[in-house]
Motif scaffolding. Structure first.
Motif, PDB file in Angstrom:
ATOM      1  N   CYS A  16      -0.220  11.922   0.329  1.00 29.43           N
ATOM      2  CA  CYS A  16       0.095  10.539  -0.024  1.00 29.43           C
ATOM      3  C   CYS A  16       1.419  10.107   0.585  1.00 29.43           C
ATOM      4  N   SER A  62      -4.528   8.206  -2.236  1.00 30.10           N
ATOM      5  CA  SER A  62      -3.811   8.325  -3.512  1.00 30.10           C
ATOM      6  C   SER A  62      -4.787   8.537  -4.657  1.00 30.10           C
ATOM      7  N   THR A  77       6.545   0.957  -7.820  1.00 30.46           N
ATOM      8  CA  THR A  77       6.529   2.336  -7.336  1.00 30.46           C
ATOM      9  C   THR A  77       7.360   3.236  -8.225  1.00 30.46           C
ATOM     10  N   SER A 100     -13.137   8.494  -2.301  1.00 31.35           N
ATOM     11  CA  SER A 100     -12.027   8.793  -3.211  1.00 31.35           C
ATOM     12  C   SER A 100     -12.510   8.823  -4.659  1.00 31.35           C
ATOM     13  N   THR A 119       0.821  -1.207   0.000  1.00 33.65           N
ATOM     14  CA  THR A 119       0.000   0.000   0.000  1.00 33.65           C
ATOM     15  C   THR A 119       0.858   1.262   0.000  1.00 33.65           C
ATOM     16  N   GLY A 149      -0.217   8.359  -6.223  1.00 34.72           N
ATOM     17  CA  GLY A 149      -0.481   9.718  -5.769  1.00 34.72           C
ATOM     18  C   GLY A 149       0.409  10.753  -6.419  1.00 34.72           C
ATOM     19  N   THR A 199       0.476   3.907  -2.893  1.00 36.98           N
ATOM     20  CA  THR A 199      -0.016   5.233  -2.528  1.00 36.98           C
ATOM     21  C   THR A 199       0.885   6.322  -3.084  1.00 36.98           C
ATOM     22  N   GLY A 215      -4.609   3.879   2.073  1.00 37.60           N
ATOM     23  CA  GLY A 215      -3.685   4.261   1.006  1.00 37.60           C
ATOM     24  C   GLY A 215      -4.399   4.515  -0.304  1.00 37.60           C
ATOM     25  N   LEU A 216      -5.319   3.632  -0.636  1.00 37.08           N
ATOM     26  CA  LEU A 216      -6.061   3.780  -1.892  1.00 37.08           C
ATOM     27  C   LEU A 216      -6.853   5.077  -1.893  1.00 37.08           C
ATOM     28  N   THR A 217      -7.490   5.367  -0.770  1.00 35.81           N
ATOM     29  CA  THR A 217      -8.343   6.558  -0.694  1.00 35.81           C
ATOM     30  C   THR A 217      -7.540   7.821  -0.938  1.00 35.81           C
ATOM     31  N   ALA A 263       2.072   7.150   3.318  1.00 38.07           N
ATOM     32  CA  ALA A 263       3.023   6.064   3.063  1.00 38.07           C
ATOM     33  C   ALA A 263       4.039   5.958   4.189  1.00 38.07           C
ATOM     34  N   ALA A 300      -9.084   8.702   5.374  1.00 35.58           N
ATOM     35  CA  ALA A 300      -7.905   7.847   5.563  1.00 35.58           C
ATOM     36  C   ALA A 300      -7.400   7.927   6.997  1.00 35.58           C
TER      37      ALA A 300
END
Lengths: 95, 95, 95, 95, 95, 95, 95, 95, 95, 95, 95, 95, 95, 95
Positions: free
Chosen positions: A69, I20, B18, K20, A14, A22, A18, I16-18, A73, I73
């Protein structure tokens, strides 16, 4: 796989997702703002200072979403609130 | 697969994802900003120094999101906080 | 599949994915910047040297994100920090 | 499936994916740069030599990302560092 | 399925994928470059020879990425380095 | 499913995928080049012969990537190097 | 499911996929070329014959990629080289 | 599920997919060509007959790819060559 | 995996998803607004103050959607209402 | 699930998919053609009858691909050739 | 996993996804509206107050769809109607 | 799950998918046609009646593809030909 | 998982998906309409009242589709017709 | 899961998907039509009534596809024809 390893694996994935996903929007948005600023300065060199100030405020505003983001992280990697929780839960289950 | 190997596999995949995905936005954004700067200099050669300065600040700002991704990838590969954790968890489970 | 083979498989796949996906953005961004530079030189031939210098700085900046990806891919293939780790973990588990 | 076969299968698939996906960006970027150069020469025939030189530097720069992909694919096919490793690991496991 | 059949299946699929996906970018890029050349010749017929020369160099450069893909596909089909390797590995495992 | 049937199934699917996906880019690229040629002829009818020659060279260059795909599909259907190999491997395994 | 049925199922699906997906690019490319031709004739009615000739050559070139797909689909449905092969392989395995 | 039912299911799904997906490109391409023809007639009403003729040839050419898809779908539904084959193969296997 | 670990894993991934994914739209929207503001100031320097005020209000409005995502988040990571709930549910089930 | 139910399920799903997906291209293409016709009539009201006639021919041509899809969907729902076939095959298998 | 934990996991994931994904459209739409407002003010500074009022009404209207998403996410996290329901259902099943 | 329930589930899902996906193309196409009509009327108010008539014919033509989808969805929900069939097949299998 | 929990999970997920996905189109559409209104007012300030009225009617029309989604989400969360039904069905099955 | 619960789950999910996905196209199409109407009124204020009438007819036409989706969603939630059917089928199977 133990619970702690599972949490670790999810956190690693994640964190990378992210920060990489992001960076897409802010980078494109900043590129657009910077391009507009450069065109504007070329068109109206006398207003360069006003334009620069507006650009920097805008860049800071856009960069803020990338910072969110990055912060999330970093939290996931170095200050993950669930790691201790799960360790304790595991211990209390085993206790 | 042991837990440590699982963490390693996830870290490797995430590091690559990433840094590669995180290069998409900045590269496109920087390309746009640079293109605008080149057009602007061609249109107003007298403001070249102002335009260059603005461009470099913008590129640095955009590059920063790519740097975040690179930093996270390096952390995952060489300073992964979960690797020791999992090793210890495994040892304490086996202890 | 042994752990070492799993790590090797993931590293191979990630190295290829990283370097190929990571070439998409920089190539498009550099193409855009180069196109703008060529138009700009055609429009203002007298500023060719300023434009070239600006172009090369921009290309270097954009290329840097591709370099990050290439470096990560090389690290994964030839200096993977997890390979020794996993070997040792396997040995200590078997020891 | 033995480990060596698994590594071979992953390497074959990754090599093809890398070189084919890695040709997308450079080809589009070079097409854009070349198109701009052709327009620029038509617009300013007197600067053809400057424009050609700038185009070739740009094409070389963009092509470099395709070269990275090709190199990685060749390494995966003909100098894969993990193949010997896995063979040895298998032997030591069987030894 | 035996290992050799697995390698064969992966090689066939990858060869097709590589050459078909790898034709997307070059074809679009060449189309763009050719379109620009045709417009440029129509606009400046006197520079047709310079424009043609620039076009052919550009097409060759772009085509090179398609050639990479075709070469990799041919290697996978007719000179696959892993096929003998896997056969030997199988034999040594059975030996 | 026997190995030979597996290879056959993969070859059939890959042949179709290769030729259909491989027609996307060339068709779009040729359409763009042809459109530019038609516009150019309308704009500069006196250069029609030069433009036609340039168009045909470009179309041939672009078509070549479609030809690669068609050749690979035909090889997979009618001269597949792995079919005999797998048959022999099967026989030697059964021998 | 017997091997022959599997081959048949794959062939049916691939034939449909090939011809439908393979019609996307040519149709769009031909639409673009035809649109350009119509605009060009409207702009330069005196060159209608040259433009028509160029259009028809281009359409034929673009259509060729759709023909490739149709031919492969017909081969898969009515002259599939693997069908007999698999039948024989099945018989020799059962023999 | 028997083999014949499997073939039937695949044929039904493929027929629908072929004809629906195969209508996307031709419909868009014809729309573009028709739009260009209408603009061209408005711009040059005196050439309406030439333009109409060119449009109809183009529409026929583009429609042909949709016809291919429709023909393949009809073959799959009403003259599927594999249906009898599979029935016979099943009978000979049971025989 | 215990329930608490499952909740933790889902929360980490969702956080993290939210943040980013939620940065994509605002960053692009703010970039557009900022670009328009810069062009507008260059076009009408006398209205710079009105334009800046309008820009800041708009940026705040757009940023608010990114803030929503960041807040959600943070809630998921540090004030997750389901964590205690599940712990209690587990205890009552075990009680 | 019996074979007949399977065929029915596939037919229902395919019929819906065919008619809905098959409406995408024609609707967009017709919208484009109609938009061009309206612009053309506004630009050249004297040619309204010629333009209308051309528009209706084009709409009919484009609509035909949607009709193909509708026809196939109706065949699948009300005159499906495989339904009887499968019933008979099931009976002969049970016979 | 108990039912309550399942409901919790789904609620957490849905809340994040809702807020999101729901920020994408509003942020882009508001960016567009704000950009238009800024251009309009630069073009017609005398109507700034009318334009601002119209902009704020529009932003409020667009923001409302983001608010819907935020409200639903908050309901899912803090006032989820199904949580009690499921707890009771579980109790009545266990009762 | 019984066969009838399976058919019902597929029919429900397909009906919704058909009508929702089938509204995408017509809505966009009608929007485009309407936009063109409004521009055309503004440009040539004297031809408003001709333009309106052309618009309504076009809208009806485009709407027809949405109607096809709605009809198919209604057939699936209220006059599904497979429901009785499957019931009978189930009864005859149980009979 | 009990049936009621399953229904609850699906309802929660669908409610969030509906309201978030359903905000995409309206937000973009309203943004476009608002942008056009702002440009129109800047161009023709005398018609501001007519333009505002038209804008508000259009926004209401577009907003209505977002309202549909919000209403469906609220129904699913607070007045779900299937929840009681399933509870009763479960009771009658257990009864 | 009982059949009735399955039907309920599918109906809930489909209802949400239908109404949310079905709002995408109409919202975008209405936004485009409204934008065109606003531009047209600004350009030709004298035809405002004709333009408004045309806009409202167009909006109603476009909205109709969203209404179809809403109607289908309501039918699925409150007048689902399969719910009783499945209940009866279940009863007759159990009877």
């Amino acid at each position: 796989m133990t619970d702690a390893a599972m949490i670790a694996a999810i956190s690693i994935f994640t964190a990378g997702l992210t920060v990489s996903f992001g960076s897409l929007g802010p980078a494109l948005g900043e590129g657009r703002a910077a391009a507009a600023a450069l065109n504007a300065i070329a068109q109206q060199p006398d207003s360069a200072s006003t334009l620069s100030r507006t650009l920097f405020v805008s860049l800071a505003m856009i960069e803020s979403t990338a910072i969110y983001c990055f912060v999330v992280a970093m939290i996931l990697l170095f200050a993950n609130p669930f790691v201790d929780q799960v360790v304790q839960a595991t211990q209390s289950a085993a206790g």
